[in-house]
Design an enzyme around this catalytic site. Structure first.
Site, mmCIF file in Angstrom:
data_model
loop_
_atom_site.group_PDB
_atom_site.id
_atom_site.type_symbol
_atom_site.label_atom_id
_atom_site.label_comp_id
_atom_site.label_asym_id
_atom_site.label_seq_id
_atom_site.Cartn_x
_atom_site.Cartn_y
_atom_site.Cartn_z
ATOM 1 N N LYS A 59 7.041 2.278 -2.976
ATOM 2 C CA LYS A 59 7.442 0.883 -3.228
ATOM 3 C C LYS A 59 6.800 0.362 -4.501
ATOM 4 O O LYS A 59 7.450 -0.322 -5.298
ATOM 5 C CB LYS A 59 6.944 -0.011 -2.080
ATOM 6 N N GLY A 70 10.221 7.848 1.522
ATOM 7 C CA GLY A 70 10.689 7.423 2.843
ATOM 8 C C GLY A 70 12.037 8.043 3.213
ATOM 9 O O GLY A 70 12.225 9.260 3.158
ATOM 10 N N TYR A 71 12.986 7.180 3.584
ATOM 11 C CA TYR A 71 14.287 7.621 4.080
ATOM 12 C C TYR A 71 15.297 7.896 2.963
ATOM 13 O O TYR A 71 16.480 8.092 3.251
ATOM 14 C CB TYR A 71 14.860 6.555 5.029
ATOM 15 N N ASP A 72 14.867 7.923 1.710
ATOM 16 C CA ASP A 72 15.810 8.087 0.596
ATOM 17 C C ASP A 72 16.723 9.316 0.723
ATOM 18 O O ASP A 72 17.900 9.231 0.376
ATOM 19 C CB ASP A 72 15.064 8.125 -0.744
ATOM 20 N N HIS A 78 0.839 -1.197 0.000
ATOM 21 C CA HIS A 78 0.000 0.000 0.000
ATOM 22 C C HIS A 78 0.873 1.245 0.000
ATOM 23 O O HIS A 78 0.384 2.347 0.229
ATOM 24 C CB HIS A 78 -0.965 -0.016 1.201
ATOM 25 N N ASP A 107 9.017 -6.458 2.975
ATOM 26 C CA ASP A 107 9.107 -5.728 4.222
ATOM 27 C C ASP A 107 10.533 -5.203 4.272
ATOM 28 O O ASP A 107 11.491 -5.931 3.995
ATOM 29 C CB ASP A 107 8.808 -6.616 5.429
ATOM 30 N N HIS A 151 18.707 -2.192 -1.956
ATOM 31 C CA HIS A 151 18.316 -3.388 -1.206
ATOM 32 C C HIS A 151 17.178 -4.117 -1.926
ATOM 33 O O HIS A 151 17.171 -5.333 -2.040
ATOM 34 C CB HIS A 151 17.901 -2.968 0.216
HETATM 35 P P1 ITT Z 1 3.538 -1.937 2.797
HETATM 36 O O1 ITT Z 1 3.661 -2.706 4.086
HETATM 37 O O2 ITT Z 1 2.124 -1.696 2.386
HETATM 38 O O3 ITT Z 1 4.389 -2.504 1.709
HETATM 39 P P2 ITT Z 1 4.998 0.058 4.309
HETATM 40 O O4 ITT Z 1 5.543 1.415 3.963
HETATM 41 O O5 ITT Z 1 4.201 -0.045 5.577
HETATM 42 O O6 ITT Z 1 4.128 -0.445 3.054
HETATM 43 P P3 ITT Z 1 7.068 -1.538 5.497
HETATM 44 O O7 ITT Z 1 6.223 -1.970 6.646
HETATM 45 O O8 ITT Z 1 7.948 -2.552 4.850
HETATM 46 O O9 ITT Z 1 6.164 -0.966 4.323
HETATM 47 O O10 ITT Z 1 7.901 -0.270 5.945
HETATM 48 C C1 ITT Z 1 9.049 0.031 5.283
HETATM 49 C C2 ITT Z 1 9.455 1.454 5.606
HETATM 50 O O11 ITT Z 1 10.875 1.523 5.502
HETATM 51 C C3 ITT Z 1 8.901 2.408 4.575
HETATM 52 O O12 ITT Z 1 7.642 2.946 4.959
HETATM 53 C C4 ITT Z 1 9.992 3.454 4.511
HETATM 54 O O13 ITT Z 1 9.876 4.343 5.585
HETATM 55 C C5 ITT Z 1 11.251 2.619 4.745
HETATM 56 N N1 ITT Z 1 11.821 2.161 3.465
HETATM 57 C C6 ITT Z 1 11.844 0.891 2.971
HETATM 58 N N2 ITT Z 1 12.423 0.859 1.769
HETATM 59 C C7 ITT Z 1 12.786 2.120 1.492
HETATM 60 C C8 ITT Z 1 13.423 2.733 0.404
HETATM 61 O O14 ITT Z 1 13.767 2.044 -0.673
HETATM 62 N N3 ITT Z 1 13.647 4.041 0.458
HETATM 63 C C9 ITT Z 1 13.287 4.764 1.534
HETATM 64 N N4 ITT Z 1 12.671 4.289 2.603
HETATM 65 C C10 ITT Z 1 12.414 2.956 2.591
#
Ligand code: ITT
Length: 190
Positions: free
Chosen positions: A13, A149-151, A9, A69, A176
């Protein structure tokens, strides 16, 4: 062509999934398009939560589903927020960046790494999980506006720019998530 559900969601991603999946020749539907509910992420490991998300989507749709995840681990925070990255930011990324930079400065320890656990689940409950990691360092201040996100905070080893500055062409080669997808691609070819 076989169809797969992308069980996320997170729009950032989803965009990356679409470009990383393109060479694999799948027809793709997102869990958002199907209106699939978001399961609770009750595991405390990346593979555990990836499996929960992928299995929930595969069972609800009757189609293979892919979920990841992922998260950022910060050495100065003992590897946190890691699996709790989304909850650590709670939607306020500037505040999360400030807390991370403060910890890195206080410890003079800037190392960090992203992890992605990618799970492919079948409707019968079979799962396969692939893990990708990218090591790097925390930027002294957020850099760049791209990505999600943290990019803006993460500078991968071998580069001087953040994921947000490097953009999709580079990120989709080295990230990753890209590394986990490369393992999935290799497994599908085997
Ligand atoms: P879904 O579970 O619906 O996939 P989510 O955002 O809740 O969405 P996660 O629980 O896996 O997904 O949380 C991963 C978090 O880590 C995400 O919200 C970002 O804050 C960070 N993150 C993961 N991959 C990232 C990326 O490639 N670049 C920047 N931040 C990332």
């Amino acid at each position: 062509m076989s169809r797969v559900i992308i069980a996320t969601h997170n729009p950032g991603k989803l965009k990356e999934f679409l470009s990383l999946l393109a060479p694999l020749g799948y027809a793709v539907t997102s869990s958002g398009e199907l209106g699939l509910p978001e399961p609770e992420e009750t595991a405390d490991t990346f593979p555990g939560n990836a499996r929960i998300k992928a299995l929930a989507a595969a069972r609800a749709s009757g189609l293979p589903a892919l979920a990841d995840d992922s998260g950022l681990s910060v050495a100065a925070l003992g590897g946190a927020p890691g699996v709790f990255s989304a909850r650590f930011a709670a939607g306020d990324y500037p505040a999360a960046f400030a807390r991370i930079i403060e910890a890195a400065q206080a410890a003079d320890e800037w190392r960090a790494w992203f992890t992605c656990a990618l799970c492919l689940a079948q409707p019968d409950g079979t799962t396969a999980t692939y893990i990708g990691q990218a090591h790097g360092r925390i930027a002294p201040a957020p850099q760049g506006l791209g990505g999600f996100g943290y990019d803006p905070l993460f500078i991968p080893n071998g580069y001087e720019q953040s994921y947000a500055e490097l953009g999709h062409a580079v990120k989709d080669r080295i990230s990753h998530r890209a590394q986990a997808f490369a393992q999935l691609a290799a497994a599908l070819k085997a």
